[in-house]
Scaffold this motif. Structure first.
Motif, PDB file in Angstrom:
ATOM      1  N   UNK A 278       0.834  -1.202   0.000  1.00  0.00           N
ATOM      2  CA  UNK A 278       0.000   0.000   0.000  1.00  0.00           C
ATOM      3  C   UNK A 278       0.866   1.249   0.000  1.00  0.00           C
ATOM      4  N   UNK A 279       2.015   1.219   0.767  1.00  0.00           N
ATOM      5  CA  UNK A 279       2.928   2.372   0.792  1.00  0.00           C
ATOM      6  C   UNK A 279       3.537   2.623  -0.592  1.00  0.00           C
ATOM      7  N   UNK A 280       3.918   1.537  -1.273  1.00  0.00           N
ATOM      8  CA  UNK A 280       4.488   1.694  -2.608  1.00  0.00           C
ATOM      9  C   UNK A 280       3.509   2.371  -3.554  1.00  0.00           C
ATOM     10  N   UNK A 281       2.262   1.959  -3.442  1.00  0.00           N
ATOM     11  CA  UNK A 281       1.247   2.561  -4.311  1.00  0.00           C
ATOM     12  C   UNK A 281       1.035   4.013  -3.940  1.00  0.00           C
ATOM     13  N   UNK A 282       1.061   4.312  -2.622  1.00  0.00           N
ATOM     14  CA  UNK A 282       0.840   5.675  -2.164  1.00  0.00           C
ATOM     15  C   UNK A 282       1.958   6.593  -2.639  1.00  0.00           C
ATOM     16  N   UNK A 283       3.224   6.143  -2.565  1.00  0.00           N
ATOM     17  CA  UNK A 283       4.366   6.955  -3.008  1.00  0.00           C
ATOM     18  C   UNK A 283       4.277   7.266  -4.501  1.00  0.00           C
ATOM     19  N   UNK A 284       3.692   6.358  -5.245  1.00  0.00           N
ATOM     20  CA  UNK A 284       3.649   6.536  -6.695  1.00  0.00           C
ATOM     21  C   UNK A 284       2.521   7.453  -7.153  1.00  0.00           C
ATOM     22  N   UNK A 285       1.462   7.596  -6.347  1.00  0.00           N
ATOM     23  CA  UNK A 285       0.302   8.366  -6.830  1.00  0.00           C
ATOM     24  C   UNK A 285       0.005   9.613  -6.010  1.00  0.00           C
ATOM     25  N   UNK A 286       0.445   9.685  -4.751  1.00  0.00           N
ATOM     26  CA  UNK A 286       0.101  10.829  -3.911  1.00  0.00           C
ATOM     27  C   UNK A 286       1.003  12.020  -4.221  1.00  0.00           C
ATOM     28  N   UNK A 287       0.466  13.260  -4.166  1.00  0.00           N
ATOM     29  CA  UNK A 287       1.301  14.458  -4.327  1.00  0.00           C
ATOM     30  C   UNK A 287       2.246  14.610  -3.144  1.00  0.00           C
ATOM     31  N   UNK A 288       3.371  15.321  -3.324  1.00  0.00           N
ATOM     32  CA  UNK A 288       4.388  15.432  -2.257  1.00  0.00           C
ATOM     33  C   UNK A 288       3.844  16.014  -0.959  1.00  0.00           C
ATOM     34  N   UNK A 289       3.028  17.056  -1.036  1.00  0.00           N
ATOM     35  CA  UNK A 289       2.518  17.692   0.190  1.00  0.00           C
ATOM     36  C   UNK A 289       1.672  16.708   0.987  1.00  0.00           C
ATOM     37  N   UNK A 290       0.766  16.001   0.319  1.00  0.00           N
ATOM     38  CA  UNK A 290      -0.077  15.032   0.998  1.00  0.00           C
ATOM     39  C   UNK A 290       0.738  13.846   1.480  1.00  0.00           C
ATOM     40  N   UNK A 291       1.805  13.496   0.731  1.00  0.00           N
ATOM     41  CA  UNK A 291       2.654  12.372   1.115  1.00  0.00           C
ATOM     42  C   UNK A 291       3.420  12.667   2.400  1.00  0.00           C
ATOM     43  N   UNK A 292       3.882  13.947   2.533  1.00  0.00           N
ATOM     44  CA  UNK A 292       4.600  14.313   3.774  1.00  0.00           C
ATOM     45  C   UNK A 292       3.681  14.241   4.992  1.00  0.00           C
ATOM     46  N   UNK A 293       2.459  14.684   4.840  1.00  0.00           N
ATOM     47  CA  UNK A 293       1.518  14.598   5.971  1.00  0.00           C
ATOM     48  C   UNK A 293       1.251  13.146   6.331  1.00  0.00           C
ATOM     49  N   UNK A 294       1.131  12.313   5.315  1.00  0.00           N
ATOM     50  CA  UNK A 294       0.844  10.903   5.588  1.00  0.00           C
ATOM     51  C   UNK A 294       2.021  10.237   6.299  1.00  0.00           C
ATOM     52  N   UNK A 295       3.286  10.588   5.907  1.00  0.00           N
ATOM     53  CA  UNK A 295       4.474  10.020   6.548  1.00  0.00           C
ATOM     54  C   UNK A 295       4.593  10.486   7.985  1.00  0.00           C
ATOM     55  N   UNK A 296       4.272  11.773   8.245  1.00  0.00           N
ATOM     56  CA  UNK A 296       4.368  12.289   9.630  1.00  0.00           C
ATOM     57  C   UNK A 296       3.339  11.583  10.511  1.00  0.00           C
ATOM     58  N   UNK A 297       2.130  11.323   9.944  1.00  0.00           N
ATOM     59  CA  UNK A 297       1.101  10.635  10.706  1.00  0.00           C
ATOM     60  C   UNK A 297       1.519   9.191  10.994  1.00  0.00           C
ATOM     61  N   UNK A 298       2.192   8.525  10.021  1.00  0.00           N
ATOM     62  CA  UNK A 298       2.627   7.139  10.196  1.00  0.00           C
ATOM     63  C   UNK A 298       3.760   7.055  11.217  1.00  0.00           C
ATOM     64  N   UNK A 299       4.644   8.073  11.241  1.00  0.00           N
ATOM     65  CA  UNK A 299       5.745   8.076  12.209  1.00  0.00           C
ATOM     66  C   UNK A 299       5.229   8.183  13.622  1.00  0.00           C
ATOM     67  N   UNK A 300       4.234   9.085  13.818  1.00  0.00           N
ATOM     68  CA  UNK A 300       3.645   9.220  15.149  1.00  0.00           C
ATOM     69  C   UNK A 300       2.938   7.927  15.538  1.00  0.00           C
ATOM     70  N   UNK A 301       2.314   7.261  14.597  1.00  0.00           N
ATOM     71  CA  UNK A 301       1.596   6.047  14.895  1.00  0.00           C
ATOM     72  C   UNK A 301       2.532   4.910  15.271  1.00  0.00           C
ATOM     73  N   UNK A 302       3.717   4.848  14.545  1.00  0.00           N
ATOM     74  CA  UNK A 302       4.685   3.785  14.861  1.00  0.00           C
ATOM     75  C   UNK A 302       5.412   4.062  16.172  1.00  0.00           C
ATOM     76  N   UNK A 303       5.630   5.384  16.467  1.00  0.00           N
ATOM     77  CA  UNK A 303       6.299   5.708  17.719  1.00  0.00           C
ATOM     78  C   UNK A 303       5.410   5.455  18.894  1.00  0.00           C
TER      79      UNK A 303
END
Length: 303
Positions: A278-303
């Motif tokens: 799912x991450x691979x697909x997200x990196x390929x289709x999501x715009x950079x701004x939305x991708x950064x928000x999604x990564x920050x949300x995933x980092x907080x979730x994993x931490x």
């Protein structure tokens, strides 16, 4: 009999006596052109009804227009219109005894009920277009009801009950717009009751005692609700019959959903591979701004 000599006779009431014999239509009786009420009920008169007399009872035959245009004696209509009886008269009207303190100008009535008359009903009765009440009940009259009755457009009450009448009710009776009482019970009539504006509104009791009669207001005639079998809609399935097509679809949905969700819930390695994909697909289709928000949300979730 002195009554034969009274050419101006308007009311003849011989009800409830012990008179008997035949009523013959002599020339004198036929001259009662002004007769309005004839009541000989509850006697023992016999023979056939005097049909030949009826067309000579002019007041019963004609409405006002007929009087003024066709009477040979121009004074008859004027005399009938101006004169009103002061003496009370009791007549049977619409099945009930009615006391007339004054006889209305146009009121006409014939009551031959409860005698021993036999034979057919004279068709000449149909010529009495101004007749209001006709009662021939409780006799031994036979044959059919004359279709000429449909000409008595002023008729309000017709009682032919308790005779031996046969055949169908003529459709012309359904055209009597002023008819408010119709009693044909206890005869040998058959067939469908004619349809009309009023005839279906009369009580069923007025037709009872005729085994062959049917149709409103009596029960429907045989075949009224018959529908050909080839036009009937397909019989719906019973409530307890199993709908296999529906069950198969439900089972397929449950199996497919379980095959997709089950490994994600119970198999950790499969779950990791799924989210990586799912991450691979997200990196390929999501715009950079939305991708950064999604990564920050995933980092907080994993931490």
């Amino acid at each position: 009999m002195l009554l034969k000599e009274i050419s101006t006779l308007r009311v003849l009431i011989l009800r409830s006596n012990k008179f008997y014999g035949h009523i013959t239509c002599t020339e004198s009786i036929g001259s009662w052109s002004m007769i309005q009420i004839v009541d000989i009920a509850f006697n023992k008169f016999s023979g056939e009804l005097p049909g030949k007399c009826l067309p000579k009872w002019h007041v019963m035959m004609a409405v006002k227009l007929y009087f003024t245009e066709n009477f040979t004696d121009a004074n008859i209509y004027e005399t009938v219109s101006k004169h009103k009886y002061q003496d009370a008269v009791s007549v049977m009207n619409k099945g009930l005894a009615m006391e007339l303190l004054k006889i209305a100008n146009g009121f006409t009535s014939i009551d031959f009920s409860s005698n021993n008359f036999h034979g057919k009903i004279p068709k000449e009765l149909g010529q009495l277009k101004a007749l209001h009440v006709l009662n021939l009940s409780n006799n031994f009259l036979s044959g059919q009801i004359p279709s000429s009755f449909g000409n008595m457009q002023q008729l309000e009450s017709l009682d032919l009950s308790r005779n031996q009448l046969k055949g169908e009710i003529p459709t012309s009776i359904s055209n009597l717009n002023f008819l408010s009482v119709l009693i044909l019970s206890y005869n040998q009539l058959y067939g469908r009751i004619p349809t009309g504006r009023q005839i279906q509104t009369f009580p069923a009791d007025g037709f009872k005692g005729n085994k062959g009669l049917c149709g409103p207001p009596l029960p429907n005639c045989p075949g009224d609700h018959h529908v050909a079998t080839d036009t009937l809609p397909e019989t719906p399935k019973a409530n307890n019959e199993i709908e296999w097509n529906l069950i198969s679809a439900e089972i397929g949905f449950i199996v497919g959903f379980g095959a997709l969700v089950g490994p994600l819930v119970f198999w950790k390695q499969w779950r990791k591979r799924y989210f990586d994909r799912v991450e691979d697909i997200a990196f390929s289709i999501l715009p950079p701004k939305l991708l950064r928000k999604w990564l920050s949300w995933k980092t907080k979730l994993d931490g």
